[in-house]
Write a protein that holds these residues in place. Sequence first.
Motif: not given
Length: 560
Positions: A310-311, A319
């Motif tokens: 994800g982030k 990421s």
Amino acid sequence: MTSPPQLLTDPFLQLPTPNSIRVVWFTEFAGNKHLVSYGENLATIVLATTTKLSHTREDQQSRVGSQTQDGQVYQQPVHRHIWRHEAEITGLIPNTRIPYQITSVREDNQSVSSRVFSLAPTPTPNTPLKILLTSDHQIKPMVAANLQKVVETVGRVDAVWFAGDLANIPDRASEWFDDHRGGAFFPCLQGRAKYEIEHNGIKTSYTGGQIIQHAPMFTCIGNHEIMGRYARKGSLNEEFNDTIPRTVALKLYGEKSLKENSFNTDTYEEIFTLPQNPEGGKTYYATSFGDVRLVVLYATNMWRYTTNEGKFKGKYGESETELNNPQEWGYGQHIYEPIAKGSPQYNWLVQELNSPEFKQAKYKVVMLHHPPHTLGDNIIPAYTDPVQIIERDETGNIQAVRYEYPKQADYIIRDLLPLLEAAEVQLVFFGHSHLWNRFCSPSGMHFLETSNVGNSYGAAYGKTKRKNLPPWESQDYVASGDPNGLEPLTPTIAPVLDEDGKPMPYIASNDITVFSIFDTGTGTVSSYRFDMRQTDAEVIKFDEFKLKLCRNITRDSSAD
């Protein structure tokens, strides 16, 4: 201003000297006048100096006022206006405790006063003292009960040593002052908390302990004293997680506003008055207190998630969605203040360890946040600068960014501990992993982690493995035990037993809270535990050890 004025905190004590001490408190009004009355009949008065905190805010995750759920009142960070008042009490007599009281006068000339407390200057050598060792409060569930039991068990302590992670998000004002769940930093340490814990349908409310109104507190910087790039994100949690190294910020943004574009300890430094030195200011320092020389280091790094999916800015990689945006990288678990050999902090420490104040002290103690030895998760990876590895395809496009942390380059083990061993430091005190465990080196230097106030991350011991290892095999990441080679010591009096009835060399629990007391009169460090599931249970002393006297201290009968 129709309602009566209120103090945001009781007073607390800072920066004692042989004949003075500072009194500090907070209000939510600037006021016309703030003062301390002290001495016989509170007849002597000194005015306080007032400053305003610059970064304190509330946001979506605050639990303050009428906001009981995310975003009810605040949809983004909003400044909260808080004033700090500090007065210096001078002309004090060593080992003599006197009464004091604070008063704040609001702009409409209505006033509010505290109760009467007591203060004293720095104690002289050979004065027996009881010093509370604590860390990692972070508005965790068991803090109020922990500090209440300190006062109920040992009475008034003479000082507090706090090994970092005082609040959780340092710019969120309510975590310091008035989080309505009842466990904010100052209420717990001042006996003004109201934190409810429920077991088996029975609710018990804990108030914390009236401690820092009477005893000075010495703190060090942990990772939760540090905010990231200022006012760049939509919430304080996001801002807290948005730190980058100063060297990277310099390349991305230039010299101007370097601190605002990397990380800062502004709120922490604005709240506390601590000893200072020309090199590190109040971020690392040394002070004498009775028979003790306390050396406080700035040794902490950015805690990152194991995953980088994800982030997430990960411990071990960036990421995949941000590979082409270096300004959004986290740069791994980067170290905030260098402590490696040759750094300004290291060189200052060498000077301190060779100073007469250090060498002549009966007890030599070092406090830092990051653990040199622990069973906890947070000692992995090694305390060293991340080695960035960028993987590219044939055309030069970035495919992955990952980080390695060579174990042989651990600055605490490689550079710091040999200095401390040579200087005959008797105790190294730290936190970070939210558990209790201790160790002793072959030379007799003790290591104590006593940060068990809830939200324990567990202990990697026996069959239990660490959860934060990288997704690749490497001898640099030890799955169980102390990665730096010491065996944990089993408590000497009443260890907690495991499910097989065997003594455990640690306490990692969200039900059992622990605190430790250093008694300088006997040279002993005692640890106590309280089971929150049994509200009528006794506080149990479960461990005790004695600091050996250094060779340059003349032994006397009272020390043996």
